[in-house]
Design a protein around this motif. Sequence first.
Motif, PDB file in Angstrom:
ATOM      1  N   VAL A 517       0.641  -1.505  -0.064  1.00 16.36           N
ATOM      2  CA  VAL A 517      -0.026  -0.051  -0.612  1.00 16.36           C
ATOM      3  C   VAL A 517       1.056   1.271  -0.150  1.00 16.36           C
ATOM      4  CG1 VAL A 517      -1.690   1.144   1.502  1.00 16.36           C
ATOM      5  CG2 VAL A 517      -1.827  -1.349   1.172  1.00 16.36           C
ATOM      6  N   LEU A 518       0.641   2.408  -1.180  1.00 16.48           N
ATOM      7  CA  LEU A 518       1.607   3.378  -1.269  1.00 16.48           C
ATOM      8  C   LEU A 518       0.825   4.614  -0.623  1.00 16.48           C
ATOM      9  CD1 LEU A 518       3.086   2.691  -4.780  1.00 16.48           C
ATOM     10  CD2 LEU A 518       3.890   2.839  -2.035  1.00 16.48           C
ATOM     11  N   ILE A 519       1.033   5.914  -0.339  1.00 20.26           N
ATOM     12  CA  ILE A 519       0.356   6.341   1.135  1.00 20.26           C
ATOM     13  C   ILE A 519       0.344   7.525  -0.040  1.00 20.26           C
ATOM     14  CG2 ILE A 519      -0.622   7.698   2.666  1.00 20.26           C
ATOM     15  CD1 ILE A 519      -0.051   6.003   4.538  1.00 20.26           C
ATOM     16  N   HIS A 520       0.107   8.189  -0.855  1.00 20.05           N
ATOM     17  CA  HIS A 520      -0.401   9.088  -2.001  1.00 20.05           C
ATOM     18  C   HIS A 520      -1.121  10.703  -1.141  1.00 20.05           C
ATOM     19  CE1 HIS A 520       0.759  11.345  -4.950  1.00 20.05           C
ATOM     20  NE2 HIS A 520      -0.122  11.382  -5.778  1.00 20.05           N
ATOM     21  N   HIS A 521      -1.415  11.917  -1.635  1.00 19.84           N
ATOM     22  CA  HIS A 521      -2.088  12.823  -1.058  1.00 19.84           C
ATOM     23  C   HIS A 521      -3.142  12.764  -1.897  1.00 19.84           C
ATOM     24  CE1 HIS A 521       1.263  14.153   1.533  1.00 19.84           C
ATOM     25  NE2 HIS A 521       0.188  13.335   1.820  1.00 19.84           N
ATOM     26  N   THR A 522      -3.969  13.758  -2.062  1.00 19.42           N
ATOM     27  CA  THR A 522      -4.718  14.436  -3.310  1.00 19.42           C
ATOM     28  C   THR A 522      -4.302  15.352  -3.570  1.00 19.42           C
ATOM     29  OG1 THR A 522      -6.281  14.456  -1.099  1.00 19.42           O
ATOM     30  CG2 THR A 522      -6.907  12.695  -2.429  1.00 19.42           C
ATOM     31  N   ARG A 523      -5.503  15.700  -4.988  1.00 21.35           N
ATOM     32  CA  ARG A 523      -5.647  16.607  -5.025  1.00 21.35           C
ATOM     33  C   ARG A 523      -5.980  18.124  -4.762  1.00 21.35           C
ATOM     34  NH1 ARG A 523      -8.810  18.555  -9.336  1.00 21.35           N
ATOM     35  NH2 ARG A 523      -9.396  16.675 -10.155  1.00 21.35           N
ATOM     36  N   LYS A 524      -5.717  19.816  -4.641  1.00 18.26           N
ATOM     37  CA  LYS A 524      -6.726  20.539  -3.503  1.00 18.26           C
ATOM     38  C   LYS A 524      -8.041  20.769  -4.706  1.00 18.26           C
ATOM     39  CE  LYS A 524      -2.955  23.348  -1.993  1.00 18.26           C
ATOM     40  NZ  LYS A 524      -2.469  24.859  -1.590  1.00 18.26           N
ATOM     41  N   ALA A 525      -8.249  20.415  -5.994  1.00 23.58           N
ATOM     42  CA  ALA A 525      -9.558  20.537  -6.979  1.00 23.58           C
ATOM     43  C   ALA A 525     -10.270  19.680  -6.437  1.00 23.58           C
ATOM     44  CB  ALA A 525      -9.121  21.096  -8.043  1.00 23.58           C
ATOM     45  N   GLU A 526     -11.504  19.373  -6.399  1.00 28.03           N
ATOM     46  CA  GLU A 526     -12.794  18.729  -5.697  1.00 28.03           C
ATOM     47  C   GLU A 526     -12.987  18.075  -7.392  1.00 28.03           C
ATOM     48  OE1 GLU A 526     -15.920  19.116  -3.397  1.00 28.03           O
ATOM     49  OE2 GLU A 526     -14.444  19.632  -1.689  1.00 28.03           O
ATOM     50  N   ALA A 527     -13.321  16.779  -7.734  1.00 26.39           N
ATOM     51  CA  ALA A 527     -14.413  16.048  -8.531  1.00 26.39           C
ATOM     52  C   ALA A 527     -15.172  15.233  -8.429  1.00 26.39           C
ATOM     53  CB  ALA A 527     -13.493  15.174  -9.518  1.00 26.39           C
ATOM     54  N   LYS A 528     -15.935  15.237  -9.040  1.00 27.24           N
ATOM     55  CA  LYS A 528     -17.268  13.945  -9.618  1.00 27.24           C
ATOM     56  C   LYS A 528     -16.884  13.194  -9.062  1.00 27.24           C
ATOM     57  CE  LYS A 528     -20.305  17.082 -12.279  1.00 27.24           C
ATOM     58  NZ  LYS A 528     -21.243  16.919 -13.426  1.00 27.24           N
ATOM     59  N   ASP A 529     -15.578  12.412  -9.588  1.00 29.80           N
ATOM     60  CA  ASP A 529     -15.066  11.335  -9.416  1.00 29.80           C
ATOM     61  C   ASP A 529     -14.307  11.180  -8.179  1.00 29.80           C
ATOM     62  OD1 ASP A 529     -14.622   8.043  -8.855  1.00 29.80           O
ATOM     63  OD2 ASP A 529     -13.912   8.528 -11.403  1.00 29.80           O
ATOM     64  N   PHE A 531     -12.274   9.273  -6.997  1.00 31.40           N
ATOM     65  CA  PHE A 531     -10.416   8.836  -7.788  1.00 31.40           C
ATOM     66  C   PHE A 531      -9.948   9.745  -8.408  1.00 31.40           C
ATOM     67  CE2 PHE A 531     -13.814   5.150  -6.762  1.00 31.40           C
ATOM     68  CZ  PHE A 531     -12.760   4.748  -5.477  1.00 31.40           C
ATOM     69  N   SER A 532     -11.345  10.845  -8.950  1.00 31.99           N
ATOM     70  CA  SER A 532     -10.338  11.498  -9.501  1.00 31.99           C
ATOM     71  C   SER A 532      -9.334  12.662  -9.478  1.00 31.99           C
ATOM     72  CB  SER A 532     -10.660  12.238 -10.672  1.00 31.99           C
ATOM     73  OG  SER A 532     -12.245  10.691 -11.823  1.00 31.99           O
ATOM     74  N   GLU A 533      -9.582  12.653  -8.073  1.00 32.33           N
ATOM     75  CA  GLU A 533      -8.776  13.972  -7.051  1.00 32.33           C
ATOM     76  C   GLU A 533      -7.455  13.345  -6.517  1.00 32.33           C
ATOM     77  OE1 GLU A 533     -10.905  15.075  -3.697  1.00 32.33           O
ATOM     78  OE2 GLU A 533     -12.595  14.800  -4.849  1.00 32.33           O
ATOM     79  N   ILE A 534      -6.758  12.122  -7.221  1.00 30.38           N
ATOM     80  CA  ILE A 534      -5.489  11.586  -6.310  1.00 30.38           C
ATOM     81  C   ILE A 534      -4.499  12.898  -7.431  1.00 30.38           C
ATOM     82  CG2 ILE A 534      -3.737   9.653  -6.858  1.00 30.38           C
ATOM     83  CD1 ILE A 534      -6.073   7.750  -6.999  1.00 30.38           C
ATOM     84  N   ALA A 535      -3.657  13.027  -6.158  1.00 30.33           N
ATOM     85  CA  ALA A 535      -3.022  13.765  -6.970  1.00 30.33           C
ATOM     86  C   ALA A 535      -1.112  12.990  -8.046  1.00 30.33           C
ATOM     87  CB  ALA A 535      -1.973  14.659  -6.280  1.00 30.33           C
ATOM     88  N   GLY A 536      -1.356  13.878  -8.948  1.00 26.29           N
ATOM     89  CA  GLY A 536      -0.688  13.435 -10.275  1.00 26.29           C
ATOM     90  C   GLY A 536      -1.472  13.291 -11.607  1.00 26.29           C
ATOM     91  N   THR A 537      -1.187  12.479 -12.644  1.00 25.41           N
ATOM     92  CA  THR A 537      -1.304  11.573 -13.586  1.00 25.41           C
ATOM     93  C   THR A 537      -2.267  10.320 -13.929  1.00 25.41           C
ATOM     94  OG1 THR A 537       0.298  10.127 -14.575  1.00 25.41           O
ATOM     95  CG2 THR A 537       0.414  12.650 -15.147  1.00 25.41           C
ATOM     96  N   THR A 538      -3.124  10.177 -14.738  1.00 27.13           N
ATOM     97  CA  THR A 538      -3.962   8.401 -14.131  1.00 27.13           C
ATOM     98  C   THR A 538      -3.187   7.638 -14.942  1.00 27.13           C
ATOM     99  OG1 THR A 538      -3.883   8.365 -16.535  1.00 27.13           O
ATOM    100  CG2 THR A 538      -5.491   9.381 -14.890  1.00 27.13           C
ATOM    101  N   GLY A 539      -1.210   7.721 -14.227  1.00 27.10           N
ATOM    102  CA  GLY A 539      -0.859   6.380 -14.863  1.00 27.10           C
ATOM    103  C   GLY A 539      -0.652   6.201 -13.348  1.00 27.10           C
ATOM    104  N   LEU A 540      -0.955   6.923 -12.081  1.00 27.34           N
ATOM    105  CA  LEU A 540      -1.068   6.273 -10.795  1.00 27.34           C
ATOM    106  C   LEU A 540      -2.209   5.205 -10.744  1.00 27.34           C
ATOM    107  CD1 LEU A 540       0.329   9.556  -8.571  1.00 27.34           C
ATOM    108  CD2 LEU A 540       1.738   7.698  -9.572  1.00 27.34           C
TER     109      LEU A 540
END
Length: 719
Positions: A517-529, A531-540
Amino acid sequence: MKSLARRPRSMTAGRQHPNLKVVKDQNLNSVDTYLAIPKLLRRRSQWVVWKEKKRKGAKLGDKPTKVPCQTDGRMASSTDPSTWATFEKAVASLRSGEFDGIGFVFSIDDPYCGIDLDHCIENGRLLPWAEDIVTQLDSYTELSPSGKGLHIIVAAKKPGTRCRKALGSGEIEIYDRGRYFTFTGTRWKNNLRPIKKAQTAVDAIYKKVFRNAQKPTRKLAPKSRPTKVDMMKKDILALAGRARNKNKFKRLWAGDSGGYPSTSEADLALCGILAFYTGGDPALLASLYRESGLAQIPKNKTSRRGNLTEYVDRLVRRAIEGCTDYYDWEGNNKKASSKIKPRPKGWTASELLKQEFPEPRLAIPGLLPEGLALLVGPPKAGKSWWAMNACTATVTGGDAFSAYQVPQGGALYLALEDSPQRLKQRLKNSLNSIDESSAALDQLYLFNRWPRVGEGGRTRLAQFLEEHQNIRLVFIDTLAKVRAYRQGKGSEYSYKRDYEAMASLKALAEEHRIALVLIHHTRKAEAKDVFSEIAGTTGLSGGADTLMVFKRLRGGSDAELWVTGRDIEEQHLALRFDSTNCSWVILGAAEICNTTNKQQRIIDALKDAYPETLSPKELVHITGREKNALQNALYHMERKGLIAKIDRGKYSYIELTNLSNKSTESNKATDVRNHPSVFQVKEPNNTSVIRNLRSNRGSGYERYQASMNAMQRRLKEKG
C-alpha cells in the motif's frame, strides 16, 4: 569461514565453543584477547557475532557450522552493512554469553583479503604446505577457533573467481568480499606482524593453487575446430556483454554474488539472463552456467559430489520456468547486436482454462487483496493512523477497524515522514489491549528511513521480503519519499514516469504475493469522481490494483473511504476515529450511516408504518417539515437507497444491514453479494411492479435492489 546467506532456524544462547581450550585456554569474553587484532580492522564497522549450530542431517563427528548474527541476535548478511556493527559492540555482545565468537565481514569497499588454511596444524606444528604460504605472505596470522587452522589477513584483492581447493592434507580458502572470518585474537606463535600489502604474493599463491588445477587432463587435437555449440556460446556471451544489463551480467559471470541474499539467488539471476539467450535449451544453459565464476563457488547444498548435478538441473529448470521471453536469433546481422525481438509467452483458450492458479491472498478480507494499492487522502487526515491500525491487526491476527477478521502474518511499515520519537508514540497509542511484550510484535518491522526506488530502494525491499517470508502487508508512507527523482518534462513523460513507478512496485507485490500500500495525497480541486482527485497523472491510478480514497472533515472524527479495484467490488464506507484508542472504526456503508437527524426522522416514520407505505402529505403531518423541503429530501434519500418509492407518491421503509457480521478468510472479496452494503433480494414475479420500479427517476443498482426488496415484502403481505 561460512556464508552469511543462510539464516538459522534456531539459536541457543549461553554456550561456549568446545575447542576454546586448544586456543591456549584463552577466555574469548575478555576484551584484552581481541586487542591483539590489528587496529586497521577494529576501526571498521564490519563486525558480527556468531553461534554454533549443527547442520541439518549432520552425522556424529561432522563439523558444526558457525551462524553469523547481529548483536541483537537476528541474522546478519554479508551484503547488508546495516546488519554489521562496530568492534566494540560485537565484543560487548559476546560478553553477554549469548554468542560463541566474533567475526569480520570482507566487503568490496575494504582493501583486505582473508586466507583460511584448514587442518594445517598437527601436534602443535605447522604442516610444510601451510608453512610455505605463511612465510610467503608474512602478514597478520592467528589461530582459528578449532585450533587446527590459521587465518591470514593481507591487503590485497583476490585475482580470480576460484575460492576453495583441497591442498595437502587440508584445504585453502581465499575471499575478499561476501564472506566473514571468525576471529580469536590469538596470534600464531605470538608473532607481532601487522597487516601487510601482499598483492604479488597472493597472485603467486592463487596461480599456483588454482590455475594449475584448471588445466585439462586430456590432450586436445592440435588442430581441433570449435564446435557449433562453442560458437553459439561465444555469441551468447558477446551479446549478453553488450546488453542494457551488461554490468549485472558481467558481475555475475565473474562470480560476484554481492547484492543477493545468497549465492543460490545469484545463480538463479545469472541463469535467468542466460535462459533468455539460449531459448530455453536446458543443456546449453547448464553448460554455460558451469563455465561461469559463480559455478566455481562451493555451495552448502552441493558439497557432496553426487548432488551437484541435481542442483544444476533444478537451477536450470527454475530459470526456464521463470523466463517469459526469448531472444530471436533469426535474421540477426553478423555483429550479433541487433534489436531483441521478444517472444511473449501465451496460451490457447483451452490451455488457459486448464491452468490452475492460486487463490488471491487477502491482507484484509473484504477490503484489501494482494497487489499494489493506493491509499489517498489530504495531508494530516489520519492515513498514518489507518496504516498503523492495519499493521497491528495483521501481526496479532485480530480485528481490523472493528469490522474485519485479519489472518495473522508479518507487516512492514515504512513511516518515512515520522521521527523515531513520533513513530514510537504512534505505535504505543495503537496497541490498545495488546501487551507490549507480545511475541506478535516481533513480526512488525518499522523504518523511518529507506532509499529511493532509483537508488537501491526496490532491491533492498526485495531482499527484505526474501528474508522475511511471513510478510503479508507493506505500507510505504509516503510514495513521494521513495519514488525516483523527477527527470524530464512534459505531460507525456509525467504519465510514463508515474506508470513505470507503479509497475516496478506492482511486480514486486505480485512476486511475493503481498498487499503493498502506497500512501499518497489528493489534489486540492474536488471532482465528481473521487478517484479523479488523486494527485498526479492517471498513470498512478492506472498502475495500481486497488484504489482507496480517504476523506475527513478537518477537525471532525468522522471520515469516508471509497474503495475500488480489480479484485474487489466498489465500496463506500463510513469511518469514525476513536480518540481513546487512537484507532479507526468502520461503521458500515456510508449511505446507511451518514444520515442526518432530519433524514432519520423520515426513516423512523416509515419504519413505524412498515409494511404500510406513507405519502408525502402523511410524512409532513408526522415530521412537521415543510412540504417542498420534505419532497426534496425524499427525492435524494430515494436516490441514495435509504428509502424505496413503491407507487406514485408512496414511500416505504427498507431494512439496511451494517457491518455487524465480521469478515473471515473464507469471504469472497470479489463477490458483491457478500458485501454488507448490498441488499439480498429476489425478484418478484410481478412484471408490472418491475416495470414501475424501473420507470422511477434516479434508478440505480442499489436503489433498484432495495426497492425490489421492499416490494417483495409487500407482495407477500398482500398474499
